[in-house]
Design a protein around this motif. Sequence first.
Motif, PDB file in Angstrom:
ATOM      1  N   ASN B 462     -12.276  52.501 -83.550  1.00 49.32           N
ATOM      2  CA  ASN B 462     -11.306  51.615 -83.704  1.00 49.32           C
ATOM      3  C   ASN B 462     -11.635  50.252 -83.147  1.00 49.32           C
ATOM      4  O   ASN B 462     -11.283  49.259 -83.780  1.00 49.32           O
ATOM      5  N   VAL B 463     -12.497  50.091 -82.015  1.00 50.48           N
ATOM      6  CA  VAL B 463     -12.970  48.916 -81.359  1.00 50.48           C
ATOM      7  C   VAL B 463     -13.758  48.180 -82.554  1.00 50.48           C
ATOM      8  O   VAL B 463     -13.516  46.736 -82.936  1.00 50.48           O
ATOM      9  N   ILE B 464     -14.563  48.951 -83.196  1.00 48.70           N
ATOM     10  CA  ILE B 464     -15.431  48.222 -84.148  1.00 48.70           C
ATOM     11  C   ILE B 464     -14.601  47.575 -85.475  1.00 48.70           C
ATOM     12  O   ILE B 464     -14.876  46.526 -86.078  1.00 48.70           O
ATOM     13  N   LEU B 465     -13.363  48.488 -85.967  1.00 50.17           N
ATOM     14  CA  LEU B 465     -12.693  48.101 -86.918  1.00 50.17           C
ATOM     15  C   LEU B 465     -12.090  46.675 -86.483  1.00 50.17           C
ATOM     16  O   LEU B 465     -11.882  45.893 -87.340  1.00 50.17           O
ATOM     17  N   GLU B 466     -11.684  46.581 -85.224  1.00 53.57           N
ATOM     18  CA  GLU B 466     -11.148  45.179 -84.904  1.00 53.57           C
ATOM     19  C   GLU B 466     -12.032  44.197 -84.860  1.00 53.57           C
ATOM     20  O   GLU B 466     -11.903  43.121 -85.160  1.00 53.57           O
ATOM     21  N   ILE B 467     -13.097  44.596 -84.170  1.00 52.84           N
ATOM     22  CA  ILE B 467     -14.133  43.437 -83.772  1.00 52.84           C
ATOM     23  C   ILE B 467     -14.840  42.909 -85.461  1.00 52.84           C
ATOM     24  O   ILE B 467     -15.028  41.696 -85.398  1.00 52.84           O
ATOM     25  N   VAL B 468     -15.019  43.772 -86.222  1.00 52.86           N
ATOM     26  CA  VAL B 468     -15.670  43.368 -87.466  1.00 52.86           C
ATOM     27  C   VAL B 468     -14.736  42.060 -88.080  1.00 52.86           C
ATOM     28  O   VAL B 468     -15.309  41.520 -88.687  1.00 52.86           O
TER      29      VAL B 468
END
Lengths: 447, 510
Positions: B462-468
């Motif tokens: 979930n963090v990566i989905l937000e960060i990208v």
Amino acid sequence: MTKQPSMKSESISRPRYGCAIGALHSAVAIPKVVPILDCGPGCGDKQFVSLAFYNGYQGGGYGGGATPPSINTTEKEVVFGGNDRLRELIQGSLKVIEADLFVVTTGCVSDIVGDDVQSVVGEFQRRNDPVVYAETGGFRGNNFIGHELIVRSIVDQFLGDYDGEKEKGLVNVWTELPFHNTFWRGDLGEIKRILEGIGLKVNILFGHGSAGISEWRTIPKAQFNIVLHTWLGIRTAEHLQKKYGQPFIHVPVIPIGPIQTERFLTEVGEFAGLDKSKVRSFIDKENEAYYKYMEDFTDFFSEYWWGIPSRFAIVTDSAYALAITKYLVNQFGLIPVTAIATENPPDEYCERIREEFRSVDCDVSVDVQFIEDGHVVDQTIRSAPQPPAIIFGTTWDRDVAKDLGAGIVEVSFPASYEVVLSRSYVGYRGALSLLEKIFTVTISKSA
Amino acid sequence: MVKINLEATAVESREQRLGTVVYWGGDAKELVEQSGYSKCGKGKRGGEGCRLCEAKGPFTQGSVCSEQMVECQAGNVREAVLIQHSPIGCGVSQSFYNNIYRVGLASRNLPVENLKMSCTNLTEGDMVFGGLEKLRLTIEDVYERHKPKAIFIGTSCATGIIGDDVDSVTAEYTEKLGIPVIPLHCEGFRSKHWSTGFDATQHGILRQIVTKDPVKKQEDLVNVINLWGSDVFGPMFKNLNLRVNYVVDMATVDELAQMSEAAATVSFCNTLGSYLAEGLEQAFGVPQVRAPQPYGISGTDAWLRDLARLTHREELAEKFIASEHERIAPEVEELKRKLSGLQGFVSTGSAYAHGLITVLRELGITVNGSLVFHHDPIYDSEDPSQDSLAYLVENYGNVEDFTVSIRQPFQFYTLLQKHRPDFILIRHNGLAPVAARLGIPAAPLGDEHIAIGYQGLINMGNVILEIVKRKKFCVDLSKHVGTPYTKWWTDQKDPNILAKNPDIIWEGVK
């Protein structure tokens, strides 16, 4: 360090300044100037995360943050000396980093073991590489002291002698300590704007309003220097007076709001020999804009049902403490209950600073105290006969503010609960931002 | 096995104990082999494997020092005070460690307060005449103010060189005040890697705080060596009827003392926990989990099983493992679908990076490169089961471009230009701004527990989905803001070129 009666040692908890090498940020503050750190592996990082990150999250910018070259001293340099390592690092920096000037700043190790930094840097200077050095070992003093050492190293080693013509109307401005003052970028922008407004050409020297090294090269040509600070910059101006025959004007109160700013501009205008009517017309125009906002603000200030607090404590460096106190006392009738200057000014300036606080206004006198230790600051704020409703201070003062039920306005290092980009608290426009901040904080406490 | 020496007041540095290097370039498989830890039967500290060649060049950027790690551990112990015996510059970072202390306290629902540290504030005269009197008075001041249960004294480059006999003062005041006054030898120049500062703190705690010969044992208590991370282990351990004893940050002095009463010790990262876990095992008989780190499904499975073995909770553990597998499976599948095609790059501390790469790969993210800040060829336990890099390579494949670089942004620039990842994972400051200037967003993992365990997979996804999504900011920035590197450097393809050919910097100089 002024030892406090309530403590035995000269120790400092919750520091409100860095050490001399913290002034590496004064190099970073000049566009396209990069420091080279001749110090331990953590010295640069400590100063950066503190002064430039957890202080308004100002960021490293072009050549700051984790960018600066650093020798990251190991036992080898302690035992055998660091000259060879410094030489290769400077050369490596010239190869890898694009900069108009490199400023070598030394740390404790280099200064204690007695590395011959001068001769290593001298090799590069003889090759006309843009490199200067300053001895900024942490035991020599704080980052205010380091700032003037760095400025002086650039003046003496890079600008050199000058006996040409002076340019009338060109001024060098020496004011807030870059990065240490959380709002320096915006403040320097506003100071430059108002000085240009009265017709001066301004070498602001640091920050986004500076042209960098090309601007620094014109320092010797300036008609005069302005020291706009309780004390920082006086030594620089005295040196420039001797070196380039430039007079200087010292204005201890950084102006906030129209009354003080008018005083400042009028004084500088007279010193510069500017056309009085031109100065007047700029002031009139700025006053008009300011007071339109004051007309709007009056509804809130005069009839906000739940009251506007009056008593405030201020704990920051002497220049910002004086500037904010002047504005709030003289233009709003707020009541200072405690004033603490935290930057350990050299002894010779302390009496003058005390006097400025004693005569804040014709009817208000403040007894400023010089305290560096956080625990003593805390005790002092708590022991005021009447508790403050607003504390102008730092992140360190949040706990005492909470205990006293006061609002906290972080105006000084470390301001870890502020994100600051271009915000200014000085001059005409900064004054409005300061009011917005103060009263947003105070009324937010109700819910 | 090398014995942890608790007789000496100073800890042996990482490079002395473990053969640590801070510059190296190659692929992960090669590094595993050269380290000779679990491979080739050379797994002994001080053995053949510990002679990795270090790729240090003439140009270096600022790093971090051991004293800072003492600040972030000893300075964050509740009911204790840390005195920094140093000029004020070492003290300035109190503001940084105060921020993370306050955030950490809030995240664990503890009362938020300023940390309690004092700097002896040495000045020029002290460099000549010594600073011990200032140290004595500072000890008296902090004792008077806070009545702490322990006082840590961290040394500095300056006091190390002038030769202040800190040990004699700490002994004097331990006697006088009746509380542990603990010397932590952490001069910045003493070790090339800051993690020696972790070891220095842990050494001091082992020597002077941990209860010797505890009368009681707490069979359900597990020491968790961590930093300021949120309470992830507590809820996880409930399923095994275990309680957490978080150390060192934000622990009270009593919580540190009771480490010897615990049933086991675990850590979120071998880099951080190696010394303390081994010390507790050797000197106090508290066993440490000897398993892969708790990242990704298989790592977490093995880690939980070893913890269960040590605490005799095998049945509970199997139940928990099965239910967690079932719980996360649909969500992980969904995340894999969403994350498909992404390429990540990991730049964190050493063992932590090994764990994060396994998490990314379990989520189906490609990871071809990593920059870690140091490499320990072996950990203090010498147990092959803790060879986290070997575990990564053997179970998740090689990492083709594995660079050891002590937070050098100029090398990071070259690596990012080569790999052009969709995002990076970072922890320490200084690298994410470089990535942003190149149009690459970063996820800063301030809460180090976010990637732990089964839930860690979901959290990280979930963090990566937000960060990208923040690529928008970075790409826009990259069009307007450059980097401070010369064209000569930005043309280089090899981040280690200066180490291989140091004379290149002098080319063209008369």
